[in-house]
Design an enzyme around this catalytic site. Structure first.
Site, PDB file in Angstrom:
ATOM      1  N   ASN A 169     -43.439  55.915  67.157  1.00 59.15           N
ATOM      2  CA  ASN A 169     -43.716  57.199  67.793  1.00 59.15           C
ATOM      3  C   ASN A 169     -44.926  57.816  67.104  1.00 59.15           C
ATOM      4  O   ASN A 169     -44.817  58.473  66.070  1.00 59.15           O
ATOM      5  CB  ASN A 169     -42.495  58.115  67.675  1.00 59.15           C
ATOM      6  N   GLU A 170     -46.085  57.568  67.675  1.00 56.55           N
ATOM      7  CA  GLU A 170     -47.345  57.989  67.085  1.00 56.55           C
ATOM      8  C   GLU A 170     -47.590  59.480  67.337  1.00 56.55           C
ATOM      9  O   GLU A 170     -46.861  60.114  68.114  1.00 56.55           O
ATOM     10  CB  GLU A 170     -48.492  57.163  67.684  1.00 56.55           C
ATOM     11  N   PRO A 171     -48.593  60.056  66.663  1.00 49.06           N
ATOM     12  CA  PRO A 171     -48.938  61.458  66.926  1.00 49.06           C
ATOM     13  C   PRO A 171     -49.084  61.732  68.422  1.00 49.06           C
ATOM     14  O   PRO A 171     -49.692  60.952  69.152  1.00 49.06           O
ATOM     15  CB  PRO A 171     -50.267  61.635  66.190  1.00 49.06           C
TER      16      PRO A 171
END
Length: 639
Positions: A162-164
């Site tokens: 879950n990236e920025p």
């Protein structure tokens, strides 16, 4: 009262944090919590539903669970697992697959029912991924949710993948990987270009529903993002900050990962301190930087307004504190890294005697010597010391395949030019070219290709050391066996590595040693090589008198420098010496422009080194010390 004190110390922290002395102790504690859950559920005849993570962080946790299974009877018969993520696309048999990782590190060694293992499928056609993700969520929900989710954290602040920008209520889905995440994975894939751009990941919302969440982080590399996750504002820019909203989360850290949290980094802001010298030096330098003043211009008001009133009261007046710390920092500066002959050395970092020292510069890779301390290296030689350089590893994984073909073509043409039969070389060349054409990411090179890559690094190192002024018999290539796997993953250190090091130390009997002191990556080559040196010296100290007079100085690599308060020897470089250092680095042509493993910093090594050395000099200047073009910094290690 103790609880009140703890609350005061942790008042900047927005979620529970458990800190252990090292990652091994932390991993054992996490493994015990998992085992307790499995046994508790088993006793009730229930399934334990675990969310599992991959990567370096949980390896020791899984190793301890395997040990518990084999030695303590811990059964996984009642365990159901759901892994956080998988690269997409990804074959389950690939070395980089999380299926491979989980099998090698856990599943193949315990009695879990294979039907109870769930890992995102990286082989699906992309149009089928959405349906798979919905079903993944459904399976978790039908089991009543996750009992325990373990997490690592990426340097972008991602949990799972879950990236920025990820939403706090996101579910399992296909995502695009952040560029920094792909850079961090480059070594596993034999280069960033081979890292998939996408992954299937559990969502933050899915993770958040777990009845217990444990996020683990080890090493100083994770310290900056841990500070943001624990003390920062909740933000999609750092997805791990969403965990601050959970009542069931615990961050489990080693001391290095926790080092930038306020209670460890600037403890005077949260509690009364025992003001030993190192802490006092750190605090005063921090204060000078915070208020942008030279040390000698700091006032009592500055101390009082920045949490340091206790120091001012106990050891003041503050001007005396300022003078003390200013003098300590000033005394680290020396143009004589081997000691200044016939001079008072009571206020100098190195001894005056013997005037001409035997010196070994240990270089983990064939270019660390000139990148990290090239100016000091050249100055030691110029000042007449008996300097040796020892290249601990061949560095043969960090050469482009194209360079191998180029050097082979040169050898073939040269043999022909002197009338030699080059048929064998041509056959080898053709074999190499065919192998490289079909080579898979991170596939082990043939022995011949590995040899050529090693020869390239060796000739470059010889050229750099000669430029620094060394004779050939003072240039040593150790080729420590632990490194020679042909893979990015190296073997554990063996007795042969230590014995080779002992032999060289016995041969030279140095009064001064320089070694790479980069410990941010606990699995990195630098820290492994450093530990070999220390173990060798400790063994020799039991029988050899010369070891008592040997000082070990640590230097840092091209990325990070020691904090100013840590520095014990700062060697200033003139503009001309900066250029000489640059020329020595340029001898390493295979590392010029874009190296195989550049990390997340796009600058060339020589640029990184010069910027770092200039920054060290700037820090000294801003503290009120003399202004220099650049400085190389060292910390003494007492073994």
């Amino acid at each position: 009262m103790a609880r009140l004190n703890l609350l005061e110390e942790t008042r900047y922290e927005k979620l529970p944090v458990s800190v252990y002395p090292n990652q091994k102790e932390a991993s054992l504690a996490v493994a015990q919590r998992i085992a307790n859950l499995i046994r508790k559920k088993s006793a009730k005849g229930e399934k334990a539903v675990l969310g599992l993570a991959t990567g370096v962080t949980p390896i020791n946790v899984y190793a301890e669970l395997v040990r518990m299974h084999k030695e303590d009877g811990l059964s996984f018969a009642n365990v159901i697992t759901f892994n956080l993520d998988e690269y997409f696309p990804m074959q389950p048999t690939a070395a980089q697959s999380y299926v491979t990782f989980m099998n090698e590190n856990l599943f193949n060694h315990v009695d879990i029912d294979k039907k109870n293992i769930h890992i995102p499928n990286g082989t699906l056609p992309q149009e089928e991924v959405a349906a798979f993700c919905l079903n993944y969520e459904k399976q978790i929900t039908e089991l009543g949710g996750l009992d325990l989710q373990i997490l690592g954290i990426g340097r972008t602040g991602h949990i799972g993948f879950n990236e920025p920008g990820s939403a706090p209520n996101s579910g399992t889905r296909l995502v695009t990987l952040d560029d920094l995440t792909r850079s961090d994975a480059a070594r596993d894939f034999g280069g960033k270009k081979n890292v998939p751009t996408k992954a299937i990941t559990m969502g933050i919302g899915t993770i958040f529903k777990a009845r217990e969440i444990i996020l683990m982080a080890w090493s100083g590399k994770k310290a900056p993002i841990i500070k943001k996750a624990v003390e920062g504002e909740i933000s999609g820019d750092v997805p791990a900050t969403y965990l601050q909203l959970s009542d069931h989360v615990d961050f489990v850290l080693d001391e290095a990962a926790a080092s930038e949290l306020t209670r460890f980094d600037t403890p005077w802001l949260v509690k009364d301190c025992v003001w030993e010298n190192t802490l006092k030096k750190k605090a005063v330098i921090w204060l000078a930087e915070a208020v942008n003043k030279p040390i000698l211009k700091l006032t009592e008001e500055d101390y009082n307004n920045h949490g340091m009133a206790q120091l001012a009261v106990e050891q003041g007046p503050v001007y005396n504190i300022n003078i003390d710390i200013f003098n300590q920092v000033q005394h680290t500066i020396t143009g004589w890294p081997g000691g200044k002959p016939n001079a008072d050395d009571s206020q100098r970092p190195e001894r005056a005697e013997p005037a001409k020292k035997r010196v070994i510069i240990f270089s983990p890779h064939p270019d660390d010597d000139v990148i990290s301390m090239g100016g000091t290296f050249i100055r030691l030689v110029d000042q007449g010391h008996d300097v040796h350089v020892a290249y601990q590893t061949s560095g043969n994984t960090a050469v482009w395949d194209d360079d191998v073909l180029r050097y082979m073509e040169f050898a073939i043409d040269f043999d022909a030019s002197i009338g030699e039969d080059n048929t064998h070389l041509k056959n080898l060349y053709n074999d190499m070219r065919a192998f490289i054409a079909q080579k898979q990411p991170n596939q082990i090179d043939t022995q011949e290709i590995r040899d050529v890559k090693g020869f390239i690094r060796k000739t470059e190192a010889i050229s750099g050391a000669r430029y620094a002024g060394l004779k050939d018999d003072h240039i040593h290539f150790m080729a420590l066996p632990f490194y020679e796997t042909g893979k990015t993953k190296k073997n554990t250190v063996g007795e042969a590595d230590i014995q080779l090091t002992i032999e060289l130390l016995q041969k030279v009997k140095p009064q001064q040693i320089f070694a790479a002191g980069d410990f941010a990556d606990p699995h990195g080559t630098h820290v492994v090589c450093f530990n070999i040196i220390v173990e060798s010296l400790r063994r020799l100290s039991k029988t050899e008198d010369w070891v008592k007079d040997c000082w070990l100085w640590m230097y840092r690599g091209a990325w990070h420098e020691f904090a100013t308060y840590e520095i014990e020897m700062a060697v200033p470089l003139s503009p001309e010496e900066v250029l000489r250092k640059r020329a020595a680095i340029f001898k390493h042509q295979s590392q010029k422009d874009t190296p195989v493993f550049p990390g997340d910093d796009v600058r060339e090594f020589w640029v990184r080194a010069e910027d770092r050395n200039r920054e060290t000099a700037r820090c000294y200047d801003q503290l009120g010390l003399a202004e220099y073009a650049a400085m190389e910094a060292f910390v003494r290690f007492k073994f």
